[in-house]
Design a protein around this motif. Structure first.
Motif, mmCIF file in Angstrom:
data_model
loop_
_atom_site.group_PDB
_atom_site.id
_atom_site.type_symbol
_atom_site.label_atom_id
_atom_site.label_comp_id
_atom_site.label_asym_id
_atom_site.label_seq_id
_atom_site.Cartn_x
_atom_site.Cartn_y
_atom_site.Cartn_z
ATOM 1 N N LEU A 455 -11.775 2.504 1.459
ATOM 2 C CA LEU A 455 -10.773 1.483 1.161
ATOM 3 C C LEU A 455 -10.377 0.820 2.468
ATOM 4 O O LEU A 455 -10.132 1.498 3.473
ATOM 5 C CB LEU A 455 -9.535 2.109 0.504
ATOM 6 N N LEU A 456 -10.339 -0.496 2.461
ATOM 7 C CA LEU A 456 -9.895 -1.246 3.641
ATOM 8 C C LEU A 456 -8.593 -1.936 3.259
ATOM 9 O O LEU A 456 -8.577 -2.856 2.455
ATOM 10 C CB LEU A 456 -10.957 -2.272 4.050
ATOM 11 N N ILE A 457 -7.492 -1.485 3.823
ATOM 12 C CA ILE A 457 -6.160 -1.962 3.450
ATOM 13 C C ILE A 457 -5.585 -2.842 4.555
ATOM 14 O O ILE A 457 -5.400 -2.390 5.689
ATOM 15 C CB ILE A 457 -5.202 -0.788 3.161
ATOM 16 N N HIS A 458 -5.301 -4.086 4.210
ATOM 17 C CA HIS A 458 -4.697 -5.022 5.156
ATOM 18 C C HIS A 458 -3.193 -4.764 5.245
ATOM 19 O O HIS A 458 -2.528 -4.554 4.234
ATOM 20 C CB HIS A 458 -4.952 -6.450 4.702
ATOM 21 N N VAL A 459 -2.655 -4.798 6.462
ATOM 22 C CA VAL A 459 -1.216 -4.608 6.682
ATOM 23 C C VAL A 459 -0.593 -5.968 6.989
ATOM 24 O O VAL A 459 -0.874 -6.582 8.015
ATOM 25 C CB VAL A 459 -0.940 -3.627 7.851
ATOM 26 N N GLY A 460 0.230 -6.458 6.067
ATOM 27 C CA GLY A 460 0.868 -7.758 6.228
ATOM 28 C C GLY A 460 2.190 -7.674 6.974
ATOM 29 O O GLY A 460 2.760 -6.592 7.164
ATOM 30 N N GLN A 472 4.083 8.833 8.632
ATOM 31 C CA GLN A 472 5.211 8.380 7.808
ATOM 32 C C GLN A 472 4.773 7.670 6.527
ATOM 33 O O GLN A 472 5.617 7.293 5.706
ATOM 34 C CB GLN A 472 6.102 7.430 8.628
ATOM 35 N N LEU A 473 3.471 7.499 6.343
ATOM 36 C CA LEU A 473 2.981 6.785 5.157
ATOM 37 C C LEU A 473 3.051 7.646 3.898
ATOM 38 O O LEU A 473 3.012 7.127 2.786
ATOM 39 C CB LEU A 473 1.537 6.322 5.372
ATOM 40 N N ASN A 474 3.109 8.963 4.079
ATOM 41 C CA ASN A 474 3.184 9.903 2.941
ATOM 42 C C ASN A 474 2.044 9.658 1.944
ATOM 43 O O ASN A 474 2.254 9.556 0.736
ATOM 44 C CB ASN A 474 4.533 9.767 2.221
ATOM 45 N N LEU A 475 0.830 9.580 2.479
ATOM 46 C CA LEU A 475 -0.336 9.371 1.625
ATOM 47 C C LEU A 475 -0.717 10.671 0.923
ATOM 48 O O LEU A 475 -0.520 11.760 1.470
ATOM 49 C CB LEU A 475 -1.524 8.879 2.457
ATOM 50 N N PRO A 476 -1.264 10.579 -0.292
ATOM 51 C CA PRO A 476 -1.775 11.785 -0.962
ATOM 52 C C PRO A 476 -2.835 12.470 -0.113
ATOM 53 O O PRO A 476 -3.495 11.843 0.722
ATOM 54 C CB PRO A 476 -2.378 11.229 -2.260
ATOM 55 N N GLN A 515 -9.590 5.043 -7.543
ATOM 56 C CA GLN A 515 -9.171 4.416 -8.797
ATOM 57 C C GLN A 515 -7.656 4.447 -8.962
ATOM 58 O O GLN A 515 -7.034 3.486 -9.384
ATOM 59 C CB GLN A 515 -9.791 5.170 -9.979
ATOM 60 N N LYS A 516 -7.080 5.578 -8.619
ATOM 61 C CA LYS A 516 -5.660 5.803 -8.862
ATOM 62 C C LYS A 516 -4.773 5.065 -7.877
ATOM 63 O O LYS A 516 -3.710 4.543 -8.233
ATOM 64 C CB LYS A 516 -5.366 7.300 -8.819
ATOM 65 N N TYR A 517 -5.198 5.006 -6.609
ATOM 66 C CA TYR A 517 -4.276 4.534 -5.566
ATOM 67 C C TYR A 517 -4.654 3.214 -4.901
ATOM 68 O O TYR A 517 -3.852 2.666 -4.142
ATOM 69 C CB TYR A 517 -4.156 5.601 -4.462
ATOM 70 N N ALA A 518 -5.852 2.673 -5.162
ATOM 71 C CA ALA A 518 -6.288 1.478 -4.431
ATOM 72 C C ALA A 518 -5.327 0.311 -4.620
ATOM 73 O O ALA A 518 -4.932 -0.352 -3.651
ATOM 74 C CB ALA A 518 -7.701 1.080 -4.867
#
Length: 529
Positions: A455-460, A472-476, A515-518
């Motif tokens: 997954l490539l997530i852009h930070v705005g 601090q992101l508290n990712l699964p 699937q769940k978190y994207a």
């Protein structure tokens, strides 16, 4: 498992290689060429079947009526069988493309490509108020997925090829390569990288070249568009502001009724083949008595540009086109709302302009003036993609003198949609597709449940992720941040790494977790606090 993760990391790193990037650009070019051929063929066949439908409905006799009803019901049952076998071919296809990009579904690309192609021709050819532009985007995305599978490209390149196919589909459908590019970035990805931008531009340009080579280089709308003059600037501002309010409220109505009709149609307690047969009888009746509202509506707009029409009749056409579009889309048949949406915006603009001419003695140029502004503003109100709306109308008309007015109108409309908290229609359809029909779409992903994906997530700017440390992101637990891209460089982060606006988070996970978190991660990366 370890091998899969290492392979995925190697694929990500390979994209930074100039040679690998060049190979990817070549495959994007190939995707654009093939998508252009497919969409042009789709357009030609649709035009042919529409001409055949017109001939079928002229000089109507009892024998022709019986044959026409039987044929329309047969078309309905045939397309319904296609949808039963391949559910992902239904609707416009744009929510499905979003679903693939966000790892929620997988395409069975070849049979879905065939069924989407011929299912769309049958549905739109039968006079349903559906557009070919959404399906063209879906066809391009399916071709991109097919090229990715056949060439055995790394999994990380899938998004590039699918996005390029989608942009190429829109570019060929509207003869608008820039709009295709902007739509892919603004609506599908909501961010861009230099590599993604060049890939999409190459694919859109290649597709548009094929379209121009076969269909010619004419713009979609052929008209001498002239800016109104001799009008008080204050009066122009007032009537434009009022128009934007009307368009925004109408856009809210479009989104509401589209979802409402879908729910009502689904809740009708009838056998689905019997239900669609009744609808096709309605479609046949509409084709005989109200043929102006059938199909996408391109000829209707052209007619409205060049001819006058009484205000009361115009209102009737607007209302009928609006609700017939709602009813047609509720069936779930392959067909989009892209062009019908523009047509409704143009009809609202013509109605508004005619009222101004009849009751406020403004010049006749304001009628076509508000038709153009109506298309861009209505697209913005419904889709919430203002830049695409502006570029699309400019390319469809070939007239850049309207650039400033389009920017002003679209901006006002967009601000009003923010106040009303309107959601983009394709995001609403995307959510509904998975909340109401999970059992249908989950099956296509079962075989991929153990696959490792990226997954490539852009930070705005001002998003939930900005100025936070990784810890601090508290990712699964199954979401592992393996890289941060900043200013075209990539480094491996740790828990103390501070995330900044403009960064891209490279996350490794399994297919089910993606699937769940994207979608949630993508939303948090752009959502302003």
């Amino acid at each position: 498992m370890e091998k899969s993760v290492l392979q995925e990391l190697n694929n990500i790193s390979s994209l930074k290689s100039r040679r690998k990037s060049s190979v990817l650009i070549f495959f994007c070019f190939l995707t654009g060429i093939i998508s252009g051929i497919a969409v042009v063929s789709y357009t030609i066949l649709l035009n042919k079947i529409s001409e055949w439908r017109e001939s079928l409905l002229t000089d109507v006799s009892l024998g022709k009526i019986i044959f026409g009803l039987f044929l329309f019901m047969l078309i309905g049952v045939t397309v319904q069988l296609m949808i039963f076998k391949y559910p992902l071919i239904g609707g416009s296809g744009i929510p499905q493309v979003n679903g693939l990009l966000q790892r929620k579904i997988e395409f069975n690309w070849f049979p879905e490509l065939i069924c989407k192609f011929f299912g769309g021709i049958l549905a739109i050819g039968a006079g349903m108020s559906l557009g070919r532009e959404g399906p063209s985007i879906h066809l391009g995305a399916l071709i991109g997925e097919g090229i990715n599978k056949l060439s055995k490209r790394p999994n990380v390149e899938q998004k590039y090829l699918v996005t390029c196919g989608a942009s190429a589909g829109l570019a060929a459908a509207f003869n608008a390569p820039l709009a295709g590019t902007i739509f892919a970035l603004e609506e599908l990805h909501k961010f861009f990288s230099p590599l993604l931008l060049i890939c999409v531009l190459v694919a859109s340009g290649a597709s548009n070249y094929v379209s121009r080579l076969i269909l010619g280089s004419k713009t979609v709308f052929e008209h001498n568009f002239v800016l109104p003059d001799h009008t008080s600037p204050l009066f122009a501002v007032i009537i434009t502001g009022i128009f934007c309010i009307i368009i925004t409220l109408a856009g809210k109505g479009f989104s509401f009724f589209l979802v409402y009709f879908q729910k009502k149609y689904k809740n009708i307690k009838l056998n689905k083949y019997l239900k669609i047969s009744f609808f096709m009888i309605t479609a046949y009746t509409v084709c005989i008595f109200f043929k102006d509202i059938t199909g996408g509506g391109h000829s209707l707009i052209e007619h409205m540009f060049h001819s006058g029409i009484p205000l009361k009749l115009l209102l009737v056409i607007l209302i009928l086109k609006f609700f017939y579009t709602m009813l047609s889309y509720s069936t779930g048949f392959p067909g989009g709302i892209f062009l019908p949406m523009l047509v409704i915006g143009a009809l609202i603009g013509k109605t508004y302009g005619l009222i101004l001419v009849n009751y406020f003695s403004v010049s006749n140029e304001f009628i076509v003036h508000f038709m153009l502004l109506g298309m861009a503003a209505y697209f913005t109100a419904v889709v919430r993609a203002p830049i695409t709306g502006i570029i699309l109308i400019l390319e469809m008309t070939g007239n850049f003198s309207y650039l400033f007015l389009l920017i002003v109108t679209v901006t006002i409309t967009y601000v009003l949609t923010e106040f009303l908290k309107l959601e983009p229609i394709y995001e609403i359809l995307f959510e509904n597709m998975f909340t109401r029909e999970k059992e249908i779409y989950s099956g296509s992903a079962e075989k991929a449940e153990n696959k490792i994906v990226t997954l490539l997530i852009h930070v705005g700017a001002d998003s939930e992720f900005e100025n936070k440390k990784i810890k601090q992101l508290n990712l699964p637990k199954k979401l592992l941040v393996v890289g941060v891209r900043e200013n075209r460089k990539e480094y491996i982060p740790d828990g103390e790494t501070l995330i900044k606006s403009g960064n891209h988070l490279v996350i490794i996970t399994d297919y089910n977790t993606a699937q769940k978190y994207a979608y949630k991660l993508k939303d948090k990366g752009i959502k302003i606090l």
